[in-house]
Every structure is written in C-alpha cells, then in structure tokens.
Design a protein around this motif. Structure first.
Motif, PDB file in Angstrom:
ATOM      1  N   VAL A 158       0.884  -1.045   0.454  1.00 42.64           N
ATOM      2  CA  VAL A 158       0.170  -0.227  -0.010  1.00 42.64           C
ATOM      3  C   VAL A 158       0.523   1.119  -0.229  1.00 42.64           C
ATOM      4  O   VAL A 158       0.491   2.479  -0.957  1.00 42.64           O
ATOM      5  N   ALA A 159       1.912   1.767   0.947  1.00 37.34           N
ATOM      6  CA  ALA A 159       2.661   2.219   1.449  1.00 37.34           C
ATOM      7  C   ALA A 159       3.232   2.663  -0.560  1.00 37.34           C
ATOM      8  O   ALA A 159       3.444   4.087  -0.938  1.00 37.34           O
ATOM      9  N   PHE A 160       3.778   2.040  -1.119  1.00 37.20           N
ATOM     10  CA  PHE A 160       4.887   1.960  -2.527  1.00 37.20           C
ATOM     11  C   PHE A 160       3.879   1.913  -4.054  1.00 37.20           C
ATOM     12  O   PHE A 160       4.613   2.086  -4.672  1.00 37.20           O
ATOM     13  N   GLY A 161       2.652   1.929  -3.489  1.00 37.30           N
ATOM     14  CA  GLY A 161       1.790   1.495  -4.417  1.00 37.30           C
ATOM     15  C   GLY A 161       1.586   0.592  -5.636  1.00 37.30           C
ATOM     16  O   GLY A 161       1.160  -0.141  -6.429  1.00 37.30           O
ATOM     17  N   GLY A 162       2.344  -0.975  -4.793  1.00 34.53           N
ATOM     18  CA  GLY A 162       3.023  -1.430  -6.228  1.00 34.53           C
ATOM     19  C   GLY A 162       3.633  -1.904  -6.395  1.00 34.53           C
ATOM     20  O   GLY A 162       3.656  -2.642  -8.308  1.00 34.53           O
ATOM     21  N   ILE A 163       3.912  -0.259  -6.800  1.00 37.31           N
ATOM     22  CA  ILE A 163       5.267  -0.601  -8.050  1.00 37.31           C
ATOM     23  C   ILE A 163       7.153  -1.399  -7.625  1.00 37.31           C
ATOM     24  O   ILE A 163       7.270  -1.272  -7.360  1.00 37.31           O
ATOM     25  N   THR A 164       7.299  -2.409  -8.381  1.00 33.73           N
ATOM     26  CA  THR A 164       8.100  -2.839  -7.999  1.00 33.73           C
ATOM     27  C   THR A 164       9.585  -1.875  -7.967  1.00 33.73           C
ATOM     28  O   THR A 164      10.359  -1.787  -7.168  1.00 33.73           O
ATOM     29  N   ASP A 165       9.721  -0.953  -9.434  1.00 32.16           N
ATOM     30  CA  ASP A 165      11.175  -0.227  -9.650  1.00 32.16           C
ATOM     31  C   ASP A 165      11.487   0.329  -7.783  1.00 32.16           C
ATOM     32  O   ASP A 165      12.327   0.994  -7.395  1.00 32.16           O
ATOM     33  N   ARG A 166       9.862   1.024  -7.933  1.00 32.88           N
ATOM     34  CA  ARG A 166      10.061   1.434  -6.010  1.00 32.88           C
ATOM     35  C   ARG A 166      10.560   0.789  -4.849  1.00 32.88           C
ATOM     36  O   ARG A 166      11.620   1.211  -3.759  1.00 32.88           O
ATOM     37  N   LEU A 167      10.501  -0.504  -4.966  1.00 32.24           N
ATOM     38  CA  LEU A 167      10.705  -1.223  -3.647  1.00 32.24           C
ATOM     39  C   LEU A 167      12.011  -2.595  -4.013  1.00 32.24           C
ATOM     40  O   LEU A 167      13.189  -2.149  -3.100  1.00 32.24           O
ATOM     41  N   ILE A 168      12.645  -2.220  -5.170  1.00 36.93           N
ATOM     42  CA  ILE A 168      13.450  -2.813  -5.119  1.00 36.93           C
ATOM     43  C   ILE A 168      15.134  -2.463  -4.794  1.00 36.93           C
ATOM     44  O   ILE A 168      15.996  -2.849  -4.431  1.00 36.93           O
ATOM     45  N   PRO A 169      15.112  -0.618  -4.748  1.00 34.69           N
ATOM     46  CA  PRO A 169      16.726   0.054  -4.377  1.00 34.69           C
ATOM     47  C   PRO A 169      16.461  -0.387  -2.437  1.00 34.69           C
ATOM     48  O   PRO A 169      17.778  -0.030  -2.350  1.00 34.69           O
ATOM     49  N   LEU A 170      15.439  -0.678  -1.989  1.00 35.59           N
ATOM     50  CA  LEU A 170      15.150  -1.442  -0.409  1.00 35.59           C
ATOM     51  C   LEU A 170      15.501  -2.591  -0.873  1.00 35.59           C
ATOM     52  O   LEU A 170      15.848  -3.128   0.901  1.00 35.59           O
ATOM     53  N   PHE A 171      15.357  -3.673  -1.440  1.00 34.08           N
ATOM     54  CA  PHE A 171      15.894  -5.463  -1.215  1.00 34.08           C
ATOM     55  C   PHE A 171      16.651  -5.689  -1.135  1.00 34.08           C
ATOM     56  O   PHE A 171      17.380  -6.358  -0.250  1.00 34.08           O
ATOM     57  N   ALA A 172      17.791  -5.575  -1.840  1.00 32.38           N
ATOM     58  CA  ALA A 172      18.896  -6.557  -2.041  1.00 32.38           C
ATOM     59  C   ALA A 172      19.848  -6.388  -0.621  1.00 32.38           C
ATOM     60  O   ALA A 172      20.789  -6.848  -0.758  1.00 32.38           O
TER      61      ALA A 172
ATOM     62  N   GLU B 180      18.830   5.691  -2.785  1.00 31.90           N
ATOM     63  CA  GLU B 180      17.443   5.605  -3.775  1.00 31.90           C
ATOM     64  C   GLU B 180      15.899   5.126  -2.586  1.00 31.90           C
ATOM     65  O   GLU B 180      15.272   4.190  -3.424  1.00 31.90           O
ATOM     66  N   GLY B 181      16.744   4.611  -2.000  1.00 33.49           N
ATOM     67  CA  GLY B 181      16.192   4.210  -0.855  1.00 33.49           C
ATOM     68  C   GLY B 181      16.902   3.575   0.348  1.00 33.49           C
ATOM     69  O   GLY B 181      16.350   2.523   1.680  1.00 33.49           O
ATOM     70  N   ALA B 182      17.890   2.882   0.336  1.00 32.91           N
ATOM     71  CA  ALA B 182      18.820   2.047   0.976  1.00 32.91           C
ATOM     72  C   ALA B 182      19.188   2.411   2.117  1.00 32.91           C
ATOM     73  O   ALA B 182      19.026   2.122   3.155  1.00 32.91           O
ATOM     74  N   TRP B 183      19.127   3.723   2.176  1.00 33.11           N
ATOM     75  CA  TRP B 183      19.133   4.382   3.878  1.00 33.11           C
ATOM     76  C   TRP B 183      18.379   3.836   4.862  1.00 33.11           C
ATOM     77  O   TRP B 183      18.583   4.160   5.944  1.00 33.11           O
ATOM     78  N   VAL B 184      16.974   3.596   4.142  1.00 34.60           N
ATOM     79  CA  VAL B 184      16.011   3.168   5.221  1.00 34.60           C
ATOM     80  C   VAL B 184      16.348   1.842   5.373  1.00 34.60           C
ATOM     81  O   VAL B 184      15.807   1.700   6.601  1.00 34.60           O
ATOM     82  N   THR B 185      16.780   0.650   5.377  1.00 35.31           N
ATOM     83  CA  THR B 185      17.344  -0.066   4.962  1.00 35.31           C
ATOM     84  C   THR B 185      18.137  -0.453   6.373  1.00 35.31           C
ATOM     85  O   THR B 185      18.260  -0.924   7.129  1.00 35.31           O
ATOM     86  N   ILE B 186      18.751   0.997   6.101  1.00 36.12           N
ATOM     87  CA  ILE B 186      19.797   1.096   6.941  1.00 36.12           C
ATOM     88  C   ILE B 186      19.751   1.560   8.596  1.00 36.12           C
ATOM     89  O   ILE B 186      20.042   1.357   9.369  1.00 36.12           O
ATOM     90  N   LEU B 187      19.418   2.211   8.017  1.00 37.60           N
ATOM     91  CA  LEU B 187      18.448   2.767  10.188  1.00 37.60           C
ATOM     92  C   LEU B 187      16.867   1.760  10.550  1.00 37.60           C
ATOM     93  O   LEU B 187      17.272   1.261  11.445  1.00 37.60           O
ATOM     94  N   ILE B 188      15.681   1.028   9.434  1.00 38.12           N
ATOM     95  CA  ILE B 188      15.542  -0.042  10.020  1.00 38.12           C
ATOM     96  C   ILE B 188      16.335  -1.355  10.995  1.00 38.12           C
ATOM     97  O   ILE B 188      15.371  -1.916  12.219  1.00 38.12           O
ATOM     98  N   VAL B 189      17.385  -2.214  10.458  1.00 34.30           N
ATOM     99  CA  VAL B 189      17.744  -2.652  10.632  1.00 34.30           C
ATOM    100  C   VAL B 189      18.310  -2.628  12.409  1.00 34.30           C
ATOM    101  O   VAL B 189      18.669  -3.934  13.427  1.00 34.30           O
ATOM    102  N   PRO B 190      19.020  -1.375  12.890  1.00 34.04           N
ATOM    103  CA  PRO B 190      19.677  -0.834  13.798  1.00 34.04           C
ATOM    104  C   PRO B 190      18.405  -1.089  14.914  1.00 34.04           C
ATOM    105  O   PRO B 190      18.229  -1.367  15.878  1.00 34.04           O
ATOM    106  N   ALA B 191      17.169  -0.643  14.613  1.00 27.85           N
ATOM    107  CA  ALA B 191      16.009  -0.600  15.243  1.00 27.85           C
ATOM    108  C   ALA B 191      15.241  -2.141  15.054  1.00 27.85           C
ATOM    109  O   ALA B 191      14.985  -2.090  16.661  1.00 27.85           O
ATOM    110  N   LEU B 192      15.300  -2.975  14.167  1.00 32.40           N
ATOM    111  CA  LEU B 192      15.155  -3.806  14.701  1.00 32.40           C
ATOM    112  C   LEU B 192      15.998  -4.519  15.849  1.00 32.40           C
ATOM    113  O   LEU B 192      15.562  -5.249  16.724  1.00 32.40           O
ATOM    114  N   VAL B 193      17.047  -4.416  15.571  1.00 37.91           N
ATOM    115  CA  VAL B 193      18.485  -5.046  16.318  1.00 37.91           C
ATOM    116  C   VAL B 193      18.014  -4.676  18.179  1.00 37.91           C
ATOM    117  O   VAL B 193      17.563  -5.339  18.881  1.00 37.91           O
TER     118      VAL B 193
END
Length: 618
Positions: free
Chosen positions: A363-377, A430-443
């Motif tokens: 819902v947050a990304f509207g189901g668009i693949t290209d918007r989600l890819i930067p967070l993925f790998a 492109e969005g990988a910075w979000v992942t770098i914040l989420i991982v420490p928050a999960l830890v």
C-alpha cells in the motif's frame, strides 16, 4: 478452509524432497530471474543501446557471485543440518550482536521479497493485459491473500500447489531461451524479432563506473532467496542434508541458465527496460518472448507462468520468515507466540505477521516494483555476508575438518561483503538508507524483548520450595454498587475463604441509609446466624462521582494498616451472553481490575466472581 488439524506426531508427513522443495524454497530465486535483469537494465536506460553492451558484463559478474554462493551454502547445509541460516551461523560464530544483525537483515529481505515478487508478478500480468494497470494495488493485495491462505494450510500443501506453475515456468522460459539462442546463432547474433520491441531511446549520459555499479547492485536482487534452503533443512525428508544440497544445486543451476539466457537474448534482440509507471509498459520478459516467438500460444503460456511464479515466489518468504521468527522466539528475542505451531503444523503467527506487514508495504509503495527494488538487496547481502563470515570462523575452529571449505567460505565472505558495500553505496540515495536505519531498530527491538524475558526469568525462576513461613492471613475487599445477586455471590465467595471481609460502596450520597439497613438485615444477620464472622460495610463518599480513585486510596490505606496481611479484592462482574448486550452495560469491573493489576503490588490479589446472564428460554 485450512483442512483438518494435524497432530504433532504427524510432522513427518509434512517433509519434502527436491521435487517439492523447489516450489517451496526456490520460487524466490527462480522468479527473480525475470525482474533481476530488468532491474539492472532499468539503471542502464540513460545509456540507450550502448547500455545493452554492458549488460553481458553485469550478468557475468552476477553469475560468478551466484556460483560462489552455491558452493558456500553447500558447506553451510552440511555444517548446520538443523537449519543453518544467517542468524544461527552468525550467532554461534560471531556473537549475539552479529547474529541479531543477520536476523534483522534476513527478516527485512523476506518481507521485501513478498512485496517485490507480488508487484513484479502483477507487472507481468499488466504487460499482457494493459487494461489491468489501473488495478495494480488491488491485484497485489488479492494475490497476497491467496498465498497467505495456501501457506496456512501447511508446508506440503503449498509445495504441491505451486509445483505445476513452477515447472511450467522453467520449461516455457527454457524453451523460449533455446529458440532465441538457436535463432541468434543461425543469424550470426542478429536475429530478426517476430514482434519488434519498443525502440531504445538515445543515450542521455556517458558510461561511468558509478552507473555500472548501480546496475550490478540492482541486478543482485536476482540472488535473493538462495539462502532459503540452508534455513529450512529440517523440512526435508531423510537424508536431509543430501536432499537439501540437491535442491540448492537445482535451484542455482536453473537460475544461472535463466539469467545467462535472458542477458544474452536481451542484447541480441536489443531489448531494454521500460518505465512501469507509464502507459504501454512491457516487462523485459514480455518483450523477449514476443521478439523470439511472437504473441502466440507460447507467449501467453510463458507470461502466464511468469505471472504465477513471480506472484507465488513470495512463498519462499512464507517458508523462511516464520522459521526464522521461531528461532528468535526460542532464544527469547521475539514474543513466544512466534514459536508455537498452528493447527496445520506451520508457524501461523509468523505467516500472518508477514502477510500484514507485506500488505502495508504494498500500500505504501502503490505496488510498483521499481520503487521497492532499492530497498531489497541490502538485507539479502547483509545476511549473506554474516553467514559466510560465520562459516569462516566455524572452519577456523575445526582446522582438521575442511581446509577447502574454509577457502570457499572465505571467498564467499569477501565477495558478498564487497557486493554489499557496492549495493549500499549505489542505492543509498534511492532508498537503501531506510534499510540501514531499520536494521539497527530491529536489533534494538530484539534486545529489548530479550532483556524483558531475562528479567522475568530471573524473577520467577528457579522455583522455590513452598514457603510456609510467608503464609499470611487474608483480608478481603468486595466493591459493590448495591445489593443484588451479583454482589451477594461475591460476598458469599469471600466469606468462604476469609473471616475478614469488607464490602465497599462508593457513592456521591453521603448517608445512603437504605444500603446500611439492607446490609444489616440481609447480610450481617444471616452471616451471624450461620456462624460466620460478620462482614463489614464501608461507604466512601465521592462528591465528584469518581469510582477508581477512592477505591484505590482505600485499598492503599488497608495495606498500611495491615502490613502482615495479604489483600484480596473480589470484584463482582456481570458477563453478557450476547455481543450486543456488551454495549448496554458499563465495564467498571474490568477497569478496576486493570487499575489494580497495574499497581504492581505483590501483596495484592485480584479475584473475579462473574455472574453470567442466562438466555431466556422459550
């Protein structure tokens, strides 16, 4: 809907072999063959036709890394036959913090895989039926619901359900690649397309190392899911290690062939990526199959199988996410509910949580693949790196067991670590910075949960012998709102367990003589005649009509008066038989119980005496 409940003793019926293991654990890796190359080509769009020339080098680098991961995870499967995911390997060899970072990365990867896989599958469907582009998000959520329901039926059922589309996908795409390669060889590398792909735009920027790094980083999404087999070794039938290794070999071999074939044919037929958000979008696979075979039967069979496998490739996460959550819960880093098997011998809580979080992401990304890819790998390669580094330490502690294994895992750790750095740098803005914040928050969340469980364990264990010297007399307080059957039952119960009973009535009436008279004639006298010590009545004047505060103050005063006694509050409560009756009554009893429990006093005991409304019989 979910089938009959399964006994714990029936767990052996839910094991799988390589044939079923590929649909359960390989869909993520195999399905990524359709969007991994497209993600790499999307970054190369500014290079126009020139970018296709560099696509071969990008795919070659990805294939080398895939081969390293294959040999590395073969070692992991043998070393950890009970499930050697990144969390287990990193925690045992690199320490708790490294294990939690690996777990957080892998959980994030599983979550993003669901969103990316489903959105890519819907994108493939829209390539064949452009009219569906307006319903992207609704289609994504519908597919998510179907995958969730099938997984709640059990491991074996999901493997059987996805087997047909999985093998149809592999067969049809291999057939297209074989035809395309044959045509290309026959025409010296310049095959004429049956259906011409959209022309490539002119180059808008020069080639740079930075652009190629970003393309490689996006293409690495094709390797997500490779670790799933090592996470789920326990689901395989005996011999578990051999079956797991065969499954990993088949998955990596098929993925390598598909990536190489797609990369080669994209260059041969001059096929580039298009913007999914614009009208007329076609995926790389759609353009490739149309160029090789036209838009005939094979085209629709292939696109249909691609759609099925892409949308169902989320199943890999539904196999891995709950099992990783179970390990974390057993170690005290997640709520214990994640470790409980459901009625179909699957970890239902993990499945449901994954489904809900994936829906939020879609819902947050509207189901668009290209918007989600930067967070993925980022999450996937973070898990790869910690796993391989952990295996290096594992073999260093066992120098006589495997020098070759040490070298393989060392190469894996170095290459995945370098790839992780490239991905973070290339995808940061492109969005990988979000992942770098989420991982420490999960830890931090895992650590907080663990501290809580440790505090509880230290407080309640080890069990002590019955401490008779701590047995104290019991003083009971019974809050009543008047004289009725509900309060009569509560007082009767209180007199059974103690001789020191006080009924407390809070009112804005300073006298309330009527209740005093009733208490004398209907409570004190019968209790005396029956040989019980008479209960007392305490009326508390509350001019501002407050209920909880005066009661809590009174109970606190009793604690101070009787430091050697336990205080029990017996709360009369009306329980409705129909849901709508719940709306017609106040719920002061539930509120009072909550307030008392929140006070956190070991001397205070809270007891409910429910009065159940009976249905009127006709």
């Amino acid at each position: 809907l979910f089938g009959r409940p399964l006994k714990t003793s029936e767990a052996h019926t839910q094991t799988v072999g390589p044939f079923s293991g590929i649909p359960i654990l390989g869909l993520d890796a195999l399905g990524s063959a359709s969007y991994g190359p497209e993600a790499a080509l999307t970054v190369l769009i500014p290079l126009g036709a020139i970018g296709l020339g560099y696509m071969r080098e990008v795919i070659a680098a990805i294939l080398i890394l895939l081969a390293i991961l294959y040999f590395s995870y073969r070692q992991t499967i043998a070393a950890y036959p009970n499930g050697g995911g990144s969390y287990t390997v990193a925690r045992e060899n690199l320490g708790q913090t490294a294990g939690l970072i690996a777990a957080a990365s892998l959980l994030l990867d599983y979550l993003l895989n669901v969103a990316v896989a489903i959105s890519a599958g819907v994108g493939a469907l829209q390539s064949a039926f452009p009219a569906l582009q307006a319903y992207t998000l609704a289609l994504c959520l519908f597919v998510l619901l179907v995958v969730t329901l099938v997984n709640l039926r059990g491991v074996r059922e999901s493997g059987l359900a996805w087997a047909v589309p999985t093998y149809l996908f592999v067969a049809s795409l291999l057939c297209v690649i074989a035809i395309g390669v044959w045509k290309s060889v026959a025409t010296n590398g310049h095959p004429p397309p049956v259906a011409a792909p959209p022309p490539l735009a002119a180059a808008t920027m020069p080639v740079s190392a930075w652009l190629l790094m970003r393309s490689f980083a996006s293409g690495c999404t094709a390797m997500t899911g490779v670790e799933a087999v090592s996470n789920a070794v326990p689901i395989f039938a005996k011999p578990k290690v051999d079956n797991a290794r065969r499954t990993l070999m088949l998955i990596c071999s098929l993925l390598g062939i598909l990536l190489a074939g797609i990369g080669y044919l994209a260059h041969a037929y001059q096929i580039g990526a298009l913007d999914q958000r614009r009208a007329g979008y076609q995926s790389i696979i759609s353009q490739l199959v149309a160029a090789v075979t036209g838009r005939g039967v094979l085209y629709y069979v292939t696109i249909g199988s691609v759609l099925a496998v892409l949308t169902l490739s989320a199943n890999t996460s539904f196999a891995g996410f709950p099992r990783l959550c179970r390990l974390l819960a057993e170690d005290g880093f997640l709520p214990t509910g994640f470790a409980n098997l459901g009625r179909r011998l699957v970890y239902s809580v993990g499945i449901v949580v994954l489904s809900v979080l994936s829906a939020v992401l879609l819902v947050a990304f509207g189901g668009i693949t290209d918007r989600l890819i930067p967070l993925f790998a980022v999450g996937a390669f973070g898990a790869f790196t910690f796993s391989q580094a952990g295996m290096v330490i594992h073999w260093l502690r066992r120098p006589k067991q495997g020098n070759i294994s040490f070298v393989i895992n060392a190469i894996g750790a170095i290459t995945t670590g370098v790839a992780l750095v490239i991905i973070i740098v290339a995808k940061f803005a492109e969005g990988a910075w979000v992942t770098i914040l989420i991982v420490p928050a999960l830890v931090a969340t895992f650590s907080g949960v663990h501290r809580h469980y440790q505090r509880v364990s230290n407080e309640i264990y080890p069990p002590e012998t019955l401490q008779m010297w701590k047995v104290r007399p019991l003083r009971i307080v019974v809050p009543i709102d008047g004289w009725n059957r509900i309060s009569e039952r509560a007082l009767r119960f209180a007199l059974r367990i103690s001789e020191d009973v006080t009924a407390v009535h809070v009112t804005d009436n300073p006298t309330n003589q009527a209740l005093i008279d009733v208490f004398h004639t209907r409570i004190e006298t019968p209790a005396r005649d029956a040989g019980f010590r008479q209960p007392r009545l305490e009326i508390i004047h509350s001019p501002y009509r407050k209920l909880f505060e005066p009661l809590l103050e009174y109970i606190e005063s009793i604690k101070n008066e009787s430091p050697d006694k336990l205080i029990a509050v017996v709360i009369p409560e009306l329980v409705q038989s129909r849901w709508w009756e719940y709306l017609l009554h106040n719920h002061a009893a539930a509120g009072l119980k909550t307030m008392l429990l929140l006070s956190g006093d070991q001397r205070l005991i809270v007891i409910n005496t429910p009065w159940y409304l009976r249905e009127k019989k006709t």
